[in-house]
Design a protein around this motif. Structure first.
Motif, short mmCIF file in Angstrom:
data_model
loop_
_atom_site.label_atom_id
_atom_site.label_comp_id
_atom_site.label_asym_id
_atom_site.label_seq_id
_atom_site.Cartn_x
_atom_site.Cartn_y
_atom_site.Cartn_z
N GLY A 64 0.80 -1.22 0.00
CA GLY A 64 0.00 0.00 0.00
C GLY A 64 0.83 1.27 0.00
N GLY A 65 0.51 2.19 -0.91
CA GLY A 65 1.24 3.45 -1.03
C GLY A 65 2.34 3.43 -2.07
N ASP A 66 2.73 2.25 -2.54
CA ASP A 66 3.80 2.14 -3.53
C ASP A 66 3.30 2.55 -4.92
OD1 ASP A 66 5.67 1.25 -1.73
OD2 ASP A 66 5.45 -0.87 -2.26
N LYS A 67 4.22 3.14 -5.68
CA LYS A 67 4.01 3.37 -7.10
C LYS A 67 4.92 2.41 -7.85
CE LYS A 67 2.64 8.21 -6.68
NZ LYS A 67 2.91 9.62 -7.09
N ASN A 127 8.47 3.09 -6.45
CA ASN A 127 8.71 4.46 -5.97
C ASN A 127 9.96 5.05 -6.62
OD1 ASN A 127 6.48 4.09 -4.25
ND2 ASN A 127 7.79 3.23 -2.65
N SER A 183 11.69 0.75 2.11
CA SER A 183 11.11 0.94 3.44
C SER A 183 10.36 -0.33 3.87
CB SER A 183 10.14 2.12 3.43
OG SER A 183 9.07 1.88 2.53
N THR A 201 -0.61 2.49 -8.84
CA THR A 201 -0.44 2.98 -7.48
C THR A 201 -1.25 2.07 -6.57
OG1 THR A 201 -0.14 5.27 -8.21
CG2 THR A 201 -0.76 4.91 -5.89
N PRO A 205 -3.29 0.90 -3.48
CA PRO A 205 -4.03 1.52 -2.36
C PRO A 205 -3.54 1.00 -1.01
CG PRO A 205 -5.51 0.69 -4.08
CD PRO A 205 -4.15 0.13 -4.37
N GLU A 206 -3.73 1.80 0.02
CA GLU A 206 -3.36 1.38 1.37
C GLU A 206 -4.09 0.10 1.75
OE1 GLU A 206 -1.05 2.47 3.29
OE2 GLU A 206 -0.49 4.19 2.05
N SER A 238 -4.55 -4.94 -7.34
CA SER A 238 -4.08 -5.35 -6.02
C SER A 238 -5.15 -6.16 -5.29
CB SER A 238 -3.69 -4.14 -5.18
OG SER A 238 -4.81 -3.29 -4.98
#
Length: 249
Positions: free
Chosen positions: A97-100, A113, A197, A136, A138-139, A166
């Protein structure tokens, strides 16, 4: 009774006690290892070649039961999602989640990212995907690809679905730790994701489980073998003593 006889008898009783203890400890380790493995792991047979060469169709693997919140990039997971056919599937998590995520850069690598990720587990030396894609995540979701990028039906096929291909973390039930049959060893955590990360997940306790079972077997066999071995050695020692007495006479 002579001093020698008392000494041999004491050694025999001590040896019997130690052999019994070895068998008892071996049984605890053997059974405990199996129970531990049954609680922590679920056996699973890989249905397709979409994760080749990491795991092949028909491979029997050990998958550690985990919660979806424990998943990290690079993990090979078992998951079930209605959009994907509502049946257990095996894929590699490449983004969270949050990755591009995008593919491919000028060198044919997948980027997360904006950072290129080396994927040595891929069979082909060409681009990381034969078709370009970007999404992208989603969380609370996971983006999954098969290691056989030429034929795997994975998140790339579902890019137009809600969530851009996803699946929710809650869809994951287990993470592959080892190929049990044919013997293939551990499923490694790829170093290419370690610099991102969150890092990569730690290996499960499969080595400890197997070690407990193996040590248990060794103790059981060793303890059980003591009696027959001691009896044979005792008979040889008795014949040697009688021969010496006869020679002295």
């Amino acid at each position: 009774m002579s001093g020698t006889g008392r000494t041999q008898g004491g050694r025999s009783r001590l040896g019997s006690a130690l052999s019994g203890l070895a068998v008892a400890v071996g049984c605890v380790l053997f059974l405990g290892g199996f129970v531990w493995g049954a609680v922590v792991y679920q056996p699973y047979t890989v249905p397709t070649d979409s994760m080749s060469p990491t795991v092949e169709a028909g491979d029997r693997v050990l998958a550690q039961r985990i919660d979806g919140s424990e998943v990290r990039r690079g993990d090979v997971v078992v998951f079930t999602d209605k959009v994907w056919g509502d049946m257990p599937m095996v894929k590699r998590v490449v983004a969270v989640g949050g990755d591009k995520i995008a593919c491919c850069d000028a060198d044919g690598r997948m980027t997360i990212n904006g950072k290129a990720v080396e994927e040595p587990y891929l069979r082909t030396k060409g681009p990381a995907s034969p078709t370009a894609f970007n999404a992208t995540v989603p969380e609370g979701q996971l983006f999954l690809l098969g290691d056989e990028r030429m034929g795997s039906l994975d998140s790339r096929v579902h890019l137009q679905d809600p969530g851009q291909g996803s699946v929710p973390r809650s869809a994951v039930s287990a993470r592959l730790d080892a190929v049990a049959w044919p013997l293939g060893g551990l499923v490694e955590r790829p170093a290419g994701f370690a610099a991102l990360s969150g890092g990569v997940s730690q290996p499960g306790p499969v080595k400890l489980v197997v070690g407990s079972v193996a040590l248990g077997v060794a103790l059981i066999l060793g303890g059980a073998a003591y009696g027959p071995v001691a009896a044979v050695l005792g008979r040889r020692g008795g014949r040697g003593a009688r021969d010496r007495v006869t020679a002295d006479a």
